[in-house]
Design a protein around this motif. Structure first.
Motif, short mmCIF file in Angstrom:
data_model
loop_
_atom_site.label_atom_id
_atom_site.label_comp_id
_atom_site.label_asym_id
_atom_site.label_seq_id
_atom_site.Cartn_x
_atom_site.Cartn_y
_atom_site.Cartn_z
N ARG A 120 0.84 -1.20 0.00
CA ARG A 120 0.00 0.00 0.00
C ARG A 120 0.88 1.25 0.00
NH1 ARG A 120 -3.43 1.34 5.31
NH2 ARG A 120 -1.30 1.68 6.04
N ALA A 121 0.44 2.29 -0.70
CA ALA A 121 1.18 3.55 -0.74
C ALA A 121 0.51 4.57 0.18
CB ALA A 121 1.23 4.09 -2.15
N HIS A 122 1.32 5.33 0.89
CA HIS A 122 0.84 6.47 1.66
C HIS A 122 1.50 7.71 1.07
CE1 HIS A 122 -0.29 8.27 5.85
NE2 HIS A 122 -0.55 9.10 4.84
N VAL A 123 0.68 8.56 0.45
CA VAL A 123 1.16 9.74 -0.26
C VAL A 123 0.75 10.99 0.51
CG1 VAL A 123 1.12 11.03 -2.43
CG2 VAL A 123 0.95 8.53 -2.46
N VAL A 124 1.72 11.81 0.87
CA VAL A 124 1.46 13.10 1.50
C VAL A 124 1.65 14.18 0.45
CG1 VAL A 124 2.22 14.79 3.20
CG2 VAL A 124 2.06 12.38 3.83
N LEU A 125 0.58 14.90 0.12
CA LEU A 125 0.65 16.01 -0.83
C LEU A 125 0.85 17.30 -0.05
CD1 LEU A 125 -2.36 15.11 -3.16
CD2 LEU A 125 0.05 14.70 -3.60
N ILE A 157 -4.08 8.99 1.06
CA ILE A 157 -3.72 10.36 0.67
C ILE A 157 -3.85 11.26 1.89
CG2 ILE A 157 -4.44 12.38 -0.64
CD1 ILE A 157 -3.15 10.57 -2.46
N THR A 158 -2.82 12.03 2.18
CA THR A 158 -2.87 13.10 3.18
C THR A 158 -2.54 14.40 2.47
OG1 THR A 158 -2.21 11.65 5.01
CG2 THR A 158 -1.88 14.01 5.31
#
Length: 462
Positions: A120-125, A157-158
């Protein structure tokens, strides 16, 4: 256009500026053994040049980077075999520009993506809200929306704004598009912000994410002067977190400006790629790019080229004014980077051969990289000393030469006499592959550049 004499308005469009052309095109071998490798698909560079040429404008010097045009051309490089995480290949052909010279193309290709089987990917924008124009915020919103469509439904997504470092959206599954759109709609233009604080918050969040996740921070910004003053500290932070598996991706927007370098320096310190969106929005391929950017095939990629000086008299690395994936850092140290799954990074050389050179090898190229969760691996290949005729080289090599040469002559880094634009167009057309629209677009751009460069010559004499 034809042979008409341009009026003053036309001259203003094409520009009469000139740039000092290097008189020492070929440098000494082995003075720059760590070439930078450009990866990613910076479609804005390609699209911006296409638009400018179509309306009769030539870009200013330095606006077109040869390495980005090379990377914009699709390649037919096969994926690694036998379960390898990456592949190293080299091809050598006669130079189309000079006798007793050769073109060397070196590529590093990542393994195939494993979209369904990857972690799983956790992406912080991190969204920069200090923007001069409302239209650019619309570009950002569309870019983020397109980016999210390339994620898996269970990826997280954060979203963090830069106005006050607030978390605009806590970790949310990518399938919850309504919540993500709402958070982006609440982003507002601001005259002040602390992008550095937002980056710190992003790193803190990813530090606490499960180690098994693919952890990535995406900096969405057109550059921030504040980052320049804190650049050394933030670059050190980026490098330290990258070593712990937290990658950084840069997503610029608007017209490329000098302050963009403030973001790019942080991205490069983490070994990450930089993409750029132009206005009007041209990021429709972001969904294709985000997979490779999230899932690395290998980290700490370092490419080393060692020339046989009994065979090679001079070397010119085409493009790569700014080192990318691997190269020399600000203090002269070797800097490793990251290559994503399914990506191919390319470096092009033109080399001058010594008279009567008949060796079996021009030198050797090696790459060292570390696949996630594994020990460093090294691959090594020889550079053949018997270049094949240029017309028999692969379309990949010939199109890369055409793209690079077009950028070099438009940007004023080489003369039209040495790199004739019409010859560039002919090379591109001869190598065109019907399945790739960009092959034809490259030839069309070269044809248009021929006319505009003719105008520039006339304007310079007026």
């Amino acid at each position: 256009m034809g042979g008409d004499i341009p009026d003053r308005a036309d001259c203003a469009a094409v520009g009469t500026y000139r740039r000092a052309v290097s008189q020492t095109w070929f440098g000494e071998p082995n003075t720059d053994p760590w070439p930078g490798l450009t990866i990613g698909g910076d479609t804005a560079t390609w699209n911006r040049l296409t638009r400018m040429l179509e309306v009769g404008h030539l870009p200013p010097p330095g606006a077109v980077l040869a390495e980005e045009l090379i990377q914009a051309i699709p390649t037919d490089e096969p994926p690694p075999i036998n379960g390898r995480p990456f592949a190293l290949r080299a091809e050598v052909a006669d130079s189309p520009w000079e006798q007793d010279a050769a073109i060397v193309r070196v590529t590093v290709t990542g393994r195939r993506p494993q979209f369904l089987d990857r972690p799983r990917a956790h992406v912080v924008l991190v969204i920069d809200e200090v923007i001069a124009e409302w239209e650019l915020m619309d570009v950002v919103r569309k870019g983020v929306q397109e980016l999210v469509t390339g994620l898996r439904h269970d990826d997280l997504i954060t979203i963090i704004g830069s106005h006050d470092g607030r978390v605009a959206l806590e970790a949310t599954r990518a399938e919850d598009l309504g919540d993500i759109r709402l958070a982006m709609d609440e982003m507002r233009l601001s005259t002040r912000g602390r992008l550095s604080d937002s980056l710190e918050t992003g790193w803190d969040i990813l530090d606490q994410a499960p180690l098994g996740d693919l952890r990535r921070m995406v900096i969405v910004s057109d550059g921030e002067l504040e980052l320049i003053f804190e650049g050394d500290r933030l670059m050190a932070q980026a490098s330290r977190h990258a070593a712990a598996g937290i990658g950084v991706v840069g997503l610029g927007f608007g017209e490329r400006q000098s302050r963009d370098d403030s973001v790019e320096a942080i991205v490069l310190a983490a070994g990450g790629p930089m993409l750029h969106l132009a206005y009007p929005f041209d990021g429709t391929q972001l969904a294709e790019h985000i997979g490779p950017l999230l899932e690395p095939a290998a980290r700490d990629v370092r490419l080393l080229v060692e020339w046989d000086e009994t065979q090679v008299a001079g070397v010119h690395r085409v493009g790569n004014d700014r080192d990318r994936v691997s190269g020399l850092g600000p203090a002269g140290e070797s800097v490793g980077g990251e290559i994503g799954v399914g990506q191919t990074a390319t470096v092009i050389y033109e080399v001058r051969l010594r008279p009567g050179a008949m060796g079996s090898s021009l030198g050797e190229v090696s790459v060292q990289a570390t696949p996630p969760g594994r020990q460093p691996q090294q691959l090594r290949v020889d550079l053949p000393g018997d270049p094949r005729p240029f017309v028999q080289a692969s379309p990949d090599l010939r199109l890369a030469v055409a793209a690079a040469s077009l950028a070099e002559v438009i940007g004023g880094r080489q003369t039209r006499q040495r790199l004739p634009p019409q010859r560039v167009a002919d090379i591109a057309r001869a190598a065109m592959r019907p399945e790739y629209d960009r092959d034809r677009q490259l030839a069309d751009m070269a044809d248009r550049a021929v006319q505009l460069l003719d105008y520039r010559e006339v304007c310079a004499r007026r």
